[in-house]
Design a protein around this motif. Structure first.
Motif, short mmCIF file in Angstrom:
data_model
loop_
_atom_site.label_atom_id
_atom_site.label_comp_id
_atom_site.label_asym_id
_atom_site.label_seq_id
_atom_site.Cartn_x
_atom_site.Cartn_y
_atom_site.Cartn_z
N ASP B 148 0.83 -1.22 0.00
CA ASP B 148 0.00 0.00 0.00
C ASP B 148 0.86 1.27 0.00
O ASP B 148 0.55 2.23 -0.70
CB ASP B 148 -0.95 -0.01 1.20
N LEU B 151 2.37 1.62 -3.46
CA LEU B 151 1.39 2.09 -4.45
C LEU B 151 1.14 3.59 -4.35
O LEU B 151 0.79 4.24 -5.33
CB LEU B 151 0.06 1.36 -4.26
N LEU B 155 2.31 10.01 -3.97
CA LEU B 155 1.01 10.69 -4.03
C LEU B 155 0.85 11.64 -2.85
O LEU B 155 1.27 11.32 -1.74
CB LEU B 155 -0.13 9.67 -4.03
N LEU B 161 -4.48 7.70 2.53
CA LEU B 161 -4.81 6.59 1.64
C LEU B 161 -4.31 5.24 2.15
O LEU B 161 -4.99 4.22 2.00
CB LEU B 161 -4.20 6.89 0.26
N VAL B 164 -6.68 3.58 4.51
CA VAL B 164 -7.92 3.20 3.80
C VAL B 164 -7.71 1.90 3.02
O VAL B 164 -8.58 1.03 2.97
CB VAL B 164 -8.37 4.34 2.84
N LEU B 165 -6.52 1.75 2.42
CA LEU B 165 -6.25 0.54 1.65
C LEU B 165 -5.86 -0.63 2.55
O LEU B 165 -6.22 -1.78 2.27
CB LEU B 165 -5.11 0.80 0.65
N ALA B 169 -7.99 -4.75 4.03
CA ALA B 169 -7.26 -5.95 3.60
C ALA B 169 -6.78 -6.74 4.81
O ALA B 169 -6.64 -7.97 4.74
CB ALA B 169 -6.07 -5.55 2.74
N LEU B 209 1.38 -13.21 -2.09
CA LEU B 209 0.66 -12.25 -2.93
C LEU B 209 1.49 -10.98 -3.11
O LEU B 209 1.62 -10.44 -4.22
CB LEU B 209 -0.69 -11.93 -2.28
N ILE B 213 3.00 -9.33 -6.65
CA ILE B 213 2.63 -8.04 -7.25
C ILE B 213 3.66 -6.94 -6.98
O ILE B 213 3.50 -5.84 -7.49
CB ILE B 213 1.23 -7.58 -6.77
N THR B 216 5.11 -5.00 -9.91
CA THR B 216 4.22 -4.01 -10.53
C THR B 216 3.97 -2.83 -9.60
O THR B 216 3.86 -1.69 -10.05
CB THR B 216 2.87 -4.68 -10.87
N ALA B 217 3.86 -3.12 -8.31
CA ALA B 217 3.43 -2.08 -7.36
C ALA B 217 4.54 -1.08 -7.04
O ALA B 217 4.25 0.10 -6.82
CB ALA B 217 2.95 -2.74 -6.07
N GLU B 219 7.31 1.37 -7.87
CA GLU B 219 7.76 2.15 -9.06
C GLU B 219 9.27 2.26 -9.09
O GLU B 219 9.89 2.48 -8.08
CB GLU B 219 7.17 3.55 -9.00
#
Lengths: 233, 219
Positions: B148, B151, B155, B161, B164-165, B169, B209, B213, B216-217, B219
């Motif tokens: 999280d 990701l 930002l 955020l 919240v994410l 989960a 998991l 990912i 991809t998550a 950067e």
């Protein structure tokens, strides 16, 4: 499907057809739910909320499943149409999850005596709602088009696990929420007219979902192209 | 795997030199332990269902604090690019941070646990079972929070955020960890171990998991 495919004259025709079909479906479902279907023997008239609550939940499941497929599609191919489908589906899913929660609360007050109670189906649905609101927040806070799509796609793929959890929570845990009455191993346990009304309501909601989806995807692809044009300029 | 250990060792060294993330997390947990008995009343705060729930909620937010701090350190002078150039790249970064942050959160959990036992005058019927629950329970926290934070790395709304994410989960982990610890407090060995087994399964699922990912998550 190409980016511009949904914005041509055939796309307008599809949108119009889906809009009219949705309207007709909603009218038929409303008449069946309010007039034709009998009241429940125990719950009385309040049970008719089921014809909004269950289709809303079904539409939310469908929308979130599409988010998963479109997110995987974006991660796999990087084609922008998948990102447009994902955001459209997520917004529709959040809308219908909210509707299912509100309709459920309105039903719960006269039936259970409370607007909200801490039981597995309600909690897992609320968690699913919050998770997809988080998905939309994540998108809204990012200006970079590609990065936003990738970040959101990761959440879109992972969050799909909520759907079986929400659906099976009533069978996994002792719950106040009633067990499935349609999707049962020994067939639906419901009056024939109620079942027919429920099926028509589900079809009507699915049409509305498809209509909203087509309109929102067209909007999103148009927005994507504007952003790309601005970037090019 | 070598890359992961390199990242973990680097992370723990950085924590030892500048333990601000750890110190903030411990202060946060201590503050929560201090106020819980005032907010809910001492009798309620001592209940074997309430004390573990507050403990794990505090640890969840402590995990967010230390993970965010860890990534902030990487961003300060673009050190993250150098870490990503290590053998294993993003997978090693994820696995290394998972190892190091789980250890850090476990340390925060031990301090918080001792404080809670002392301040609330709790009787720990099965200390070994409680340690097992904490050891297994802390793995899932960074497994989810790292993804999280990654990701939302650049930002502007990250602080709002990430919870919240992460919180939705981690709901299964919070339920299992609270039950495992609560039953260890009340002396139900079998029940505690059963929930700890579920905690292990949750930790494995989230870690696998996360590794899947991470590429991809991050950067």
């Amino acid at each position: 499907m190409t980016t511009t495919a949904l914005r041509g004259s055939s796309a307008s025709w599809i949108r119009l057809s889906l809009g009219l079909a949705s309207l007709a479906g909603a009218l038929v479902a409303s008449v069946m739910a309010l007039v034709w279907a009998p009241p429940d023997a125990n719950q009385g008239e309040v049970q008719r909320i089921m014809y909004v609550h269950v289709p809303s939940a079904w539409t939310a499941y469908l929308a979130f499943a599409i988010v998963f497929v479109a997110s995987a599609g974006w991660l796999w191919t990087r084609r922008r149409i998948f990102d447009a489908i994902a955001v459209a589906s997520a917004e529709i899913g959040v809308l219908f999850t909210g509707l299912a929660l509100v309709a459920g609360s309105i039903w719960a007050k006269p039936t259970w005596g409370v607007w909200w109670t801490w039981e597995p189906r309600l909690i897992t649905t609320a968690v699913m709602f919050v998770m997809y609101v988080g998905y939309l927040l994540l998108r809204s806070l990012s200006a970079d088009v590609e990065g936003r799509a990738t970040r959101a796609a990761v959440i879109g793929v992972v969050a799909v696990v909520n759907i079986p959890i929400v659906h099976l929570s009533v069978t996994w845990m002792n719950a106040l929420h009633q067990l499935p009455t349609v999707l049962r191993p020994d067939g639906p346990a419901m009056d024939g007219r109620m079942l027919a009304t429920l099926i028509v309501s589900v079809l009507a909601f699915t049409l509305i979902c498809a209509w909203l989806m087509v309109a929102r995807v067209a909007l999103e692809t148009s927005r994507q192209e504007r952003v790309l044009d601005a970037r090019g300029a | 795997m070598r890359g992961a250990w390199l990242v973990a060792a680097r992370e723990l060294r950085a924590d030892a030199r500048h333990p601000d993330g750890f110190a903030t997390a411990v202060t946060f947990v201590a503050a929560l332990v201090l106020i819980e008995s005032i907010v809910v009343g001492p009798q309620v705060a001592r209940e074997t269902t309430v004390a573990p729930a507050l403990y794990w909620i505090a640890l969840l937010f402590a995990a967010i604090v230390v993970t965010t701090r860890s990534f902030d350190r990487e961003l300060a002078d673009d050190a993250i690019d150098a870490v990503l150039a290590l053998p294993g790249g993003r997978d090693a970064l994820y696995a290394g941070k998972l190892i190091a942050l789980a250890a850090t959160i476990a340390a925060v959990g031990l301090v918080g646990g001792v404080l809670q036992i002392a301040l609330l005058d709790l009787t720990l019927a099965l200390p070994g079972h409680a340690l097992v629950a904490v050891a297994l329970g802390v793995i899932a926290l960074p497994a989810v929070v790292i993804i999280d934070v990654a990701l939302t790395l650049r930002l502007r709304g990250r602080a709002a955020l990430v919870p919240v994410l992460a919180v939705p989960a981690l709901l299964p982990q919070l339920v299992a960890a609270t039950n495992a610890l609560g039953l260890a407090l009340s002396g139900d060995a079998t029940g505690s171990l059963a929930w700890s087994g579920l905690l292990l399964a949750i930790a494995l699922v989230y870690a696998v998991l996360g590794l899947t990912i991470a590429g991809t998550a991050i950067e």
